[in-house]
Design an enzyme around this catalytic site. Structure first.
Site, PDB file in Angstrom:
ATOM      1  CE  LYS A 176      18.936  98.156  -6.988  1.00 42.56           C
ATOM      2  NZ  LYS A 176      19.448  96.632  -6.446  1.00 42.56           N
TER       3      LYS A 176
ATOM      4  NE  ARG B 298      11.980  91.004  -6.011  1.00 45.39           N
ATOM      5  CZ  ARG B 298      12.575  91.926  -6.790  1.00 45.39           C
ATOM      6  NH1 ARG B 298      13.509  92.577  -6.346  1.00 45.39           N
ATOM      7  NH2 ARG B 298      12.012  92.017  -7.995  1.00 45.39           N
TER       8      ARG B 298
ATOM      9  CD  GLU C  49      18.182  94.495  -0.331  1.00 46.84           C
ATOM     10  OE1 GLU C  49      16.980  94.924  -0.173  1.00 46.84           O
ATOM     11  OE2 GLU C  49      18.674  93.943  -1.200  1.00 46.84           O
TER      12      GLU C  49
ATOM     13  CG  PHE D 144      14.332 100.421   1.779  1.00 45.85           C
ATOM     14  CD1 PHE D 144      13.194 100.576   1.121  1.00 45.85           C
ATOM     15  CD2 PHE D 144      15.238  99.529   1.672  1.00 45.85           C
ATOM     16  CE1 PHE D 144      12.900  99.272   0.493  1.00 45.85           C
ATOM     17  CE2 PHE D 144      14.885  98.280   0.817  1.00 45.85           C
ATOM     18  CZ  PHE D 144      13.503  98.280   0.413  1.00 45.85           C
TER      19      PHE D 144
ATOM     20  NE  ARG E  59       9.771  95.770 -13.191  1.00 48.93           N
ATOM     21  CZ  ARG E  59      10.742  95.135 -12.388  1.00 48.93           C
ATOM     22  NH1 ARG E  59      11.855  96.155 -11.911  1.00 48.93           N
ATOM     23  NH2 ARG E  59      10.806  93.992 -11.989  1.00 48.93           N
TER      24      ARG E  59
ATOM     25  CE  LYS F 187      16.104  97.593 -11.526  1.00 52.71           C
ATOM     26  NZ  LYS F 187      15.698  96.113 -11.441  1.00 52.71           N
TER      27      LYS F 187
HETATM   28  P1  AMP Z   1      16.677  94.702  -8.451  1.00 47.09           P
HETATM   29  O1  AMP Z   1      16.689  93.425  -7.613  1.00 47.09           O
HETATM   30  O2  AMP Z   1      17.916  94.796  -9.326  1.00 47.09           O
HETATM   31  O3  AMP Z   1      15.471  94.505  -9.316  1.00 47.09           O
HETATM   32  O4  AMP Z   1      16.415  96.176  -7.425  1.00 47.09           O
HETATM   33  C1  AMP Z   1      15.348  96.220  -6.492  1.00 47.09           C
HETATM   34  C2  AMP Z   1      15.709  95.759  -5.114  1.00 47.09           C
HETATM   35  O5  AMP Z   1      16.898  96.713  -4.621  1.00 47.09           O
HETATM   36  C3  AMP Z   1      14.755  95.729  -4.066  1.00 47.09           C
HETATM   37  O6  AMP Z   1      13.845  94.784  -4.381  1.00 47.09           O
HETATM   38  C4  AMP Z   1      15.583  95.806  -2.827  1.00 47.09           C
HETATM   39  O7  AMP Z   1      15.737  94.328  -2.328  1.00 47.09           O
HETATM   40  C5  AMP Z   1      16.909  96.318  -3.180  1.00 47.09           C
HETATM   41  N1  AMP Z   1      17.209  97.669  -2.605  1.00 47.09           N
HETATM   42  C6  AMP Z   1      18.463  98.042  -1.772  1.00 47.09           C
HETATM   43  N2  AMP Z   1      18.415  99.004  -1.437  1.00 47.09           N
HETATM   44  C7  AMP Z   1      17.211  99.698  -1.598  1.00 47.09           C
HETATM   45  C8  AMP Z   1      16.741 100.921  -1.391  1.00 47.09           C
HETATM   46  N3  AMP Z   1      17.384 102.129  -0.565  1.00 47.09           N
HETATM   47  N4  AMP Z   1      15.412 101.204  -1.475  1.00 47.09           N
HETATM   48  C9  AMP Z   1      14.736 100.204  -2.302  1.00 47.09           C
HETATM   49  N5  AMP Z   1      15.209  98.989  -2.607  1.00 47.09           N
HETATM   50  C10 AMP Z   1      16.498  98.881  -2.226  1.00 47.09           C
END
Ligand code: AMP
Length: 586
Positions: A251, A271, A301, A342, A419, A425
């Site tokens: 991630k 996004r 990313e 990704f 979602r 995550k």
């Molecule tokens: P969050 O911003 O904490 O809600 O986590 C989701 C975000 O993680 C996504 O919107 C992407 O921007 C990011 N992300 C980073 N690495 C990945 C990955 N391998 N697959 C999907 N999302 C990723």
């Protein structure tokens, strides 16, 4: 269609906070509208002229509107300004001025929606020398023929502050009431998720019915609404949820970018569907150098890297590029990024969103030659806790936030705009339940005292309740800000000031200042507790209490990449609370 009809709808929407009622009001209006009027009224209701992803935004400076209002109503500019200071909203100011000052002239022509829309378009697109005069002229022309109610909404529209609180999901509800059955709502939502253009979906529905909407597809150039992840806090839980095994990816901690690639160019979207092409010329070049197929939509990313060590740098480094027009090339050199791909959603004319993730990944891998600037995300298919844990440690070691778990089953399609547990995550902070970051929305503030005099002393923070489309308070946030950040907060929040509590905010606290929910901050909390004062997930854990985050600290990250409805939800917080409890009980 007369603009008055739409203004009347806005009056009714303004008077209710119930999502159901809003949908009914809109639905009956939609039924009677011509297709093009319907499209335009959808944009206007959300304070826009075009879909989200168009760069042109409404946002006339208050000063210019004050000048125009003063001249149209024959009032002194200073009087209008003072009224604005008192009321906080130029729409209400205009409506009062019209009621008291303005005589209807014999020469006024009734306003049509089309006339208002065209004038607003001209206001938003005029640029360069003399543009201020021409903006004022366009606006004065419609304000001249407006009634008090019409003037109120024209002023709110032109400054980009409609604030009716009509979420896209409410518009979709209304469209399905007007043109389909309850069961067919999904078709409409799917069309929105893959085109990101509700106005177009509305127009298509009214022209061609549901069949028309079914034929709307993923297209290069139209950003697709991002698929989002749920969260969990241990490999065991994740593996169980995923049926024993799944794919795990690094991630990355950067900026999510959706790239639309075709022969005549590359476009990048954030996004939140804003166009980022100008900010990342290096990414565009890297894509052109690596891409081997004809056209595609891919996601990845953008992560800042240290060119000397090849290591990832903190996310903040990419934000140096935001909003830069001048000196962009220095920023590109100073803060280079790597695009870690990704997902692939479209390839050479084929919609790939209904394919499984492993198929999408294989297609992704065969359409790019990887380079230093462009790589595929690190990925492993794993089925035991130890292996996940050690992959997680590798991710942390390599400067990532943690892992993304992705289902690899037959249902592992790309669910645009939703979602769910197909993606989960697992972040660094989650290992310690009491040391977790959340993304909270600023809904109010308290005046500072002592050293903080003249600034905000604390901010009232909220989570988002998706089911009710409301913002629920969880914390008063005061620590973690340095002087520069405090000053910046004052400026940022001022743009969202409103006179009273926003109607979609649930709060038992009386703040000194109120804001429309807009600014999202990353907050590190120490503990979640039940609180009699806060309203997040109220009544779920305790009959007469909500959830609160104790000892919150601002991490320094303003989540400009997240809108208020993408903040941490009350349900997520409730799940975090329950997980935390589980740990203590064990
Ligand atoms: P969050 O911003 O904490 O809600 O986590 C989701 C975000 O993680 C996504 O919107 C992407 O921007 C990011 N992300 C980073 N690495 C990945 C990955 N391998 N697959 C999907 N999302 C990723």
């Amino acid at each position: 269609m007369l603009f008055r009809d739409l203004a009347d709808v806005y009056e009714r929407l303004d008077a209710t906070t119930s999502r159901l009622e809003m949908a009914d009001i809109l639905a009956s209006f939609f039924k009677g509208a011509e297709p093009l009027d319907l499209r335009r009224s959808i944009y206007l209701t959300q304070g826009q002229l075009y879909p989200d992803y168009y760069p042109q935004k409404l946002g006339m400076a208050d000063k210019l509107l004050i000048k125009t209002l003063a001249s149209v109503t024959g009032t002194k500019e200073q009087t209008v300004q003072e009224a604005q200071l008192k009321e906080g909203d130029l729409g209400s100011v205009a409506s009062h001025l019209y009621e008291t000052k303005r005589q209807t002239t014999l020469f006024s022509e009734p306003l049509t929606l089309s006339r208002v829309y065209t004038a607003l378009e001209k206001v938003s697109t005029s640029e360069g020398g003399g543009s201020q005069d021409s903006k004022m002229k366009q606006l004065a022309d419609i304000l001249h023929d407006a009634s008090a109610v019409e003037a109120k909404y024209i002023c709110r529209m032109v400054t980009g502050k409609m604030r009716l609180g009509v979420a896209s999901m409410t518009v979709i509800d209304a469209l399905s009431i007007a043109f389909a059955t309850k069961e067919e709502r999904d078709v409409i939502e799917r069309a929105f998720n893959v085109t990101s253009d509700l106005g177009m979906v509305g127009e298509t529905l009214s022209r061609g019915g549901l069949e028309g909407v079914r034929s709307l597809h993923v297209q290069v150039g139209n950003p697709i609404r991002a698929m989002l992840a749920e969260r969990m806090s241990s490999p065991a839980e994740i593996l169980e949820r995923m049926g024993g095994g799944c794919a795990f990816e690094y991630k990355y901690d950067g900026v999510r970018v959706q790239a639309h690639i075709e022969a005549n160019g590359v476009k990048l979207f954030s996004r939140r569907l804003e166009e980022l092409t100008g900010q990342f010329p290096d990414v565009v070049a890297a894509i052109k150098a690596s891409f081997t197929a004809k056209s595609a939509i891919v996601e990845g990313e953008c992560v800042p890297i240290d060119i000397n060590t090849g290591e990832f740098l903190p996310f903040q480094e990419v934000s140096h590029r935001r909003g830069r027009k001048h000196g962009l090339s220095e920023a590109v050199e100073e803060y280079p990024v790597r695009f870690c791909l990704f997902d692939l959603l479209f390839l050479d004319g084929k919609d790939m969103t209904d394919e499984t993730i492993l198929k999408r990944r294989a297609a992704l891998s065969s359409s790019f030659r990887t380079t230093d600037q462009l790589k595929l995300s690190e990925m492993r298919v794993l089925d035991n806790e130890d292996a996940v844990q050690s992959f997680f440690m590798e991710a942390i070691r390599d400067g990532c936030e943690g892992l993304m778990a992705k289902s690899i089953g037959p249902d592992s399609v790309y669910r645009a705009g939703s979602r769910g547990f197909l993606w989960i995550k697992y972040k660094k902070e989650y290992r310690s339940e009491l040391n977790d970051t959340v993304d909270l929305v600023v809904v109010g503030a308290f005046a500072g005292r002592g050293k903080r005099k003249g600034f905000y002393g604390a901010l009232l923070m909220a989570t988002y309740n998706e089911a009710e489309d409301r913002f629920e308070t969880v914390s008063k946030l005061g620590s973690g800000f340095d002087d520069a950040e405090l000053a910046e907060m004052l400026k940022t929040l001022e743009q969202h000031r409103i006179a009273d509590r926003h109607h979609q905010v649930s709060s038992n606290m009386q703040a000194d200042y109120w804001f429309e929910p807009a600014v999202v901050l990353e907050v590190l909390g120490a503990e979640i507790t039940v609180s009699p004062i806060h309203t997040a997930a109220f009544g779920t854990v305790k009959k007469d209490g909500g959830l609160a985050i104790r000892f919150p600290r601002f991490t320094g990250k303003v989540r400009t990449d997240k809108g208020p409805r993408e903040a941490t939800t009350s349900t997520e917080l409730l799940n975090m609370y329950r997980q935390q409890l589980k740990k203590i009980e064990e």
